[in-house]
Design a protein around this motif. Sequence first.
Motif, PDB file in Angstrom:
ATOM      1  N   THR A  46       0.827  -1.204   0.000  1.00 45.69           N
ATOM      2  CA  THR A  46       0.000   0.000   0.000  1.00 45.69           C
ATOM      3  C   THR A  46       0.863   1.256   0.000  1.00 45.69           C
ATOM      4  O   THR A  46       0.477   2.279  -0.593  1.00 45.69           O
ATOM      5  CB  THR A  46      -0.950   0.002   1.208  1.00 45.69           C
ATOM      6  N   HIS A  47       2.008   1.211   0.627  1.00 45.94           N
ATOM      7  CA  HIS A  47       2.920   2.366   0.604  1.00 45.94           C
ATOM      8  C   HIS A  47       3.273   2.719  -0.847  1.00 45.94           C
ATOM      9  O   HIS A  47       3.302   3.905  -1.220  1.00 45.94           O
ATOM     10  CB  HIS A  47       4.186   2.064   1.398  1.00 45.94           C
ATOM     11  N   TRP A  48       3.538   1.694  -1.660  1.00 49.42           N
ATOM     12  CA  TRP A  48       3.846   1.954  -3.069  1.00 49.42           C
ATOM     13  C   TRP A  48       2.637   2.516  -3.801  1.00 49.42           C
ATOM     14  O   TRP A  48       2.755   3.459  -4.597  1.00 49.42           O
ATOM     15  CB  TRP A  48       4.320   0.677  -3.749  1.00 49.42           C
ATOM     16  N   LEU A  49       1.464   1.961  -3.544  1.00 51.03           N
ATOM     17  CA  LEU A  49       0.266   2.429  -4.250  1.00 51.03           C
ATOM     18  C   LEU A  49      -0.063   3.873  -3.896  1.00 51.03           C
ATOM     19  O   LEU A  49      -0.497   4.648  -4.761  1.00 51.03           O
ATOM     20  CB  LEU A  49      -0.919   1.522  -3.932  1.00 51.03           C
ATOM     21  N   LYS A  50       0.152   4.230  -2.644  1.00 56.39           N
ATOM     22  CA  LYS A  50      -0.102   5.617  -2.244  1.00 56.39           C
ATOM     23  C   LYS A  50       0.872   6.566  -2.946  1.00 56.39           C
ATOM     24  O   LYS A  50       0.503   7.668  -3.332  1.00 56.39           O
ATOM     25  CB  LYS A  50      -0.005   5.754  -0.725  1.00 56.39           C
ATOM     26  N   ASP A  51       2.108   6.134  -3.105  1.00 50.51           N
ATOM     27  CA  ASP A  51       3.085   6.962  -3.815  1.00 50.51           C
ATOM     28  C   ASP A  51       2.763   7.051  -5.303  1.00 50.51           C
ATOM     29  O   ASP A  51       2.997   8.081  -5.940  1.00 50.51           O
ATOM     30  CB  ASP A  51       4.492   6.390  -3.632  1.00 50.51           C
ATOM     31  N   PHE A 125      11.724   2.046   0.171  1.00 55.93           N
ATOM     32  CA  PHE A 125      12.864   2.964   0.142  1.00 55.93           C
ATOM     33  C   PHE A 125      12.803   3.941   1.311  1.00 55.93           C
ATOM     34  O   PHE A 125      11.747   4.165   1.916  1.00 55.93           O
ATOM     35  CB  PHE A 125      12.879   3.748  -1.175  1.00 55.93           C
ATOM     36  N   PHE A 126      13.946   4.541   1.603  1.00 52.72           N
ATOM     37  CA  PHE A 126      13.987   5.610   2.588  1.00 52.72           C
ATOM     38  C   PHE A 126      13.071   6.743   2.121  1.00 52.72           C
ATOM     39  O   PHE A 126      12.815   6.909   0.929  1.00 52.72           O
ATOM     40  CB  PHE A 126      15.406   6.138   2.761  1.00 52.72           C
ATOM     41  N   VAL A 238      21.474  -0.302 -20.127  1.00 52.14           N
ATOM     42  CA  VAL A 238      20.899  -0.241 -18.784  1.00 52.14           C
ATOM     43  C   VAL A 238      21.728   0.752 -17.985  1.00 52.14           C
ATOM     44  O   VAL A 238      22.956   0.636 -17.923  1.00 52.14           O
ATOM     45  CB  VAL A 238      20.915  -1.615 -18.078  1.00 52.14           C
ATOM     46  N   TYR A 239      21.060   1.727 -17.375  1.00 50.88           N
ATOM     47  CA  TYR A 239      21.749   2.742 -16.585  1.00 50.88           C
ATOM     48  C   TYR A 239      21.361   2.601 -15.115  1.00 50.88           C
ATOM     49  O   TYR A 239      20.348   1.972 -14.786  1.00 50.88           O
ATOM     50  CB  TYR A 239      21.413   4.136 -17.102  1.00 50.88           C
ATOM     51  N   ALA A 240      22.172   3.193 -14.264  1.00 53.86           N
ATOM     52  CA  ALA A 240      21.939   3.083 -12.822  1.00 53.86           C
ATOM     53  C   ALA A 240      21.966   4.448 -12.164  1.00 53.86           C
ATOM     54  O   ALA A 240      22.759   5.317 -12.540  1.00 53.86           O
ATOM     55  CB  ALA A 240      23.004   2.183 -12.190  1.00 53.86           C
ATOM     56  N   THR A 241      21.097   4.619 -11.185  1.00 52.58           N
ATOM     57  CA  THR A 241      21.089   5.851 -10.398  1.00 52.58           C
ATOM     58  C   THR A 241      21.088   5.488  -8.921  1.00 52.58           C
ATOM     59  O   THR A 241      20.491   4.474  -8.513  1.00 52.58           O
ATOM     60  CB  THR A 241      19.864   6.723 -10.757  1.00 52.58           C
ATOM     61  N   GLN A 242      21.748   6.295  -8.121  1.00 55.15           N
ATOM     62  CA  GLN A 242      21.914   5.997  -6.704  1.00 55.15           C
ATOM     63  C   GLN A 242      20.723   6.473  -5.879  1.00 55.15           C
ATOM     64  O   GLN A 242      20.143   7.518  -6.156  1.00 55.15           O
ATOM     65  CB  GLN A 242      23.190   6.657  -6.171  1.00 55.15           C
ATOM     66  N   ILE A 243      20.365   5.691  -4.864  1.00 60.70           N
ATOM     67  CA  ILE A 243      19.391   6.116  -3.866  1.00 60.70           C
ATOM     68  C   ILE A 243      20.062   6.051  -2.498  1.00 60.70           C
ATOM     69  O   ILE A 243      21.087   5.396  -2.324  1.00 60.70           O
ATOM     70  CB  ILE A 243      18.113   5.262  -3.884  1.00 60.70           C
ATOM     71  N   SER A 244      19.474   6.721  -1.528  1.00 63.80           N
ATOM     72  CA  SER A 244      20.111   6.823  -0.213  1.00 63.80           C
ATOM     73  C   SER A 244      20.022   5.540   0.591  1.00 63.80           C
ATOM     74  O   SER A 244      20.909   5.239   1.404  1.00 63.80           O
ATOM     75  CB  SER A 244      19.473   7.968   0.577  1.00 63.80           C
ATOM     76  N   GLY A 245      18.949   4.776   0.399  1.00 65.01           N
ATOM     77  CA  GLY A 245      18.818   3.544   1.161  1.00 65.01           C
ATOM     78  C   GLY A 245      17.465   2.887   0.958  1.00 65.01           C
ATOM     79  O   GLY A 245      16.532   3.490   0.423  1.00 65.01           O
ATOM     80  N   ARG A 246      17.381   1.647   1.408  1.00 63.07           N
ATOM     81  CA  ARG A 246      16.132   0.905   1.260  1.00 63.07           C
ATOM     82  C   ARG A 246      15.998  -0.112   2.383  1.00 63.07           C
ATOM     83  O   ARG A 246      16.975  -0.453   3.064  1.00 63.07           O
ATOM     84  CB  ARG A 246      16.102   0.207  -0.092  1.00 63.07           C
ATOM     85  N   TYR A 247      14.784  -0.587   2.569  1.00 65.11           N
ATOM     86  CA  TYR A 247      14.494  -1.645   3.523  1.00 65.11           C
ATOM     87  C   TYR A 247      14.155  -2.911   2.749  1.00 65.11           C
ATOM     88  O   TYR A 247      13.300  -2.895   1.865  1.00 65.11           O
ATOM     89  CB  TYR A 247      13.318  -1.263   4.427  1.00 65.11           C
ATOM     90  N   ASP A 248      14.829  -3.990   3.094  1.00 61.67           N
ATOM     91  CA  ASP A 248      14.588  -5.287   2.475  1.00 61.67           C
ATOM     92  C   ASP A 248      14.028  -6.202   3.561  1.00 61.67           C
ATOM     93  O   ASP A 248      14.751  -6.634   4.447  1.00 61.67           O
ATOM     94  CB  ASP A 248      15.904  -5.840   1.910  1.00 61.67           C
ATOM     95  N   VAL A 249      12.739  -6.462   3.496  1.00 63.84           N
ATOM     96  CA  VAL A 249      12.088  -7.259   4.540  1.00 63.84           C
ATOM     97  C   VAL A 249      12.295  -8.737   4.220  1.00 63.84           C
ATOM     98  O   VAL A 249      11.425  -9.407   3.665  1.00 63.84           O
ATOM     99  CB  VAL A 249      10.596  -6.908   4.650  1.00 63.84           C
ATOM    100  N   GLY A 250      13.499  -9.229   4.569  1.00 61.33           N
ATOM    101  CA  GLY A 250      13.825 -10.626   4.288  1.00 61.33           C
ATOM    102  C   GLY A 250      13.532 -11.547   5.445  1.00 61.33           C
ATOM    103  O   GLY A 250      13.046 -12.665   5.268  1.00 61.33           O
ATOM    104  N   GLY A 251      13.821 -11.086   6.652  1.00 58.40           N
ATOM    105  CA  GLY A 251      13.592 -11.878   7.853  1.00 58.40           C
ATOM    106  C   GLY A 251      12.927 -11.043   8.923  1.00 58.40           C
ATOM    107  O   GLY A 251      12.570  -9.875   8.707  1.00 58.40           O
TER     108      GLY A 251
END
Length: 267
Positions: A46-51, A125-126, A238-251
């Motif tokens: 839902t966080h993504w959908l709101k964005d 993402f942050f 394919v190009y890349a751009t930097q982001i400050s950080g992210r959350y990976d809900v793995g465990g």
Amino acid sequence: MKVLILGAGYGTRLEKDLKNDATGKYHHLIGVPKPLLPIGQYPLATHWLKDLADIKHIGGVYVVTNALNHSAFVAWASEWENVQLLCDGTTSNETRIGAVGCINLVVKHFNIQEDLLVIAGDTLFFHDVTLVDLIQAFQTFQHKDDKASMVVYVNCKDEEVHKYGILEVDESSRVTGFLEKPQSGETTSRKECPCFYFLSSHTLSLLSEFLEERKDQPLKARDATGNFIAFLSERKPVYATQISGRYDVGGLQSYIICNEHFQHEKL
């Protein structure tokens, strides 16, 4: 542009953590698919959908699910009229078709012929990272080359390199290589690449080609989305751009950190 959220995984590591949690505090999350985990005030997806809601460029949102959790996604998606679900038909981690297979399934089923933003269903993402800025970065690369795709990266520590897919890029930010969980001595790059890809419409036909080439290989060779980025970068820009950080809900621990951060942000 279309958007696809990957939600057909089985979250085996998180499930194991939840069942082994001695406190019992998080047992109510057992069986909840990662995209529907409560993060702060909302389910993760839902966080993504709101964005996405306020972005005019978005022509539709798809979520791919497995058969085991499909009913939970149906209930969740009832609040979002622009979301279309597609079930991959699998019922266990052992029978899954893999993330790249799921992307291709959605592209074929909905006959997607536009640029496609692919988002892992366990990633956020942050707060200083905005979709508007990332879309603008993608469009900038496409102005230089209309066949360009774009990925993002986060700088990681030396001791973390072996945990992630690592990008190698040149001075123009074009991806020149992708290493899946290398040892730190195998590359000087520390650019961790999460599953968040702007795929050009010109690249979507390569999904089938990638899967066909690997049809006799172990599922891992087809499941890891980074393997497709490596394949793609050898054939298309394919190009890349930097982001400050992210959350990976793995465990469980990474879930707790992400959830606490988003709860704090709303205070």
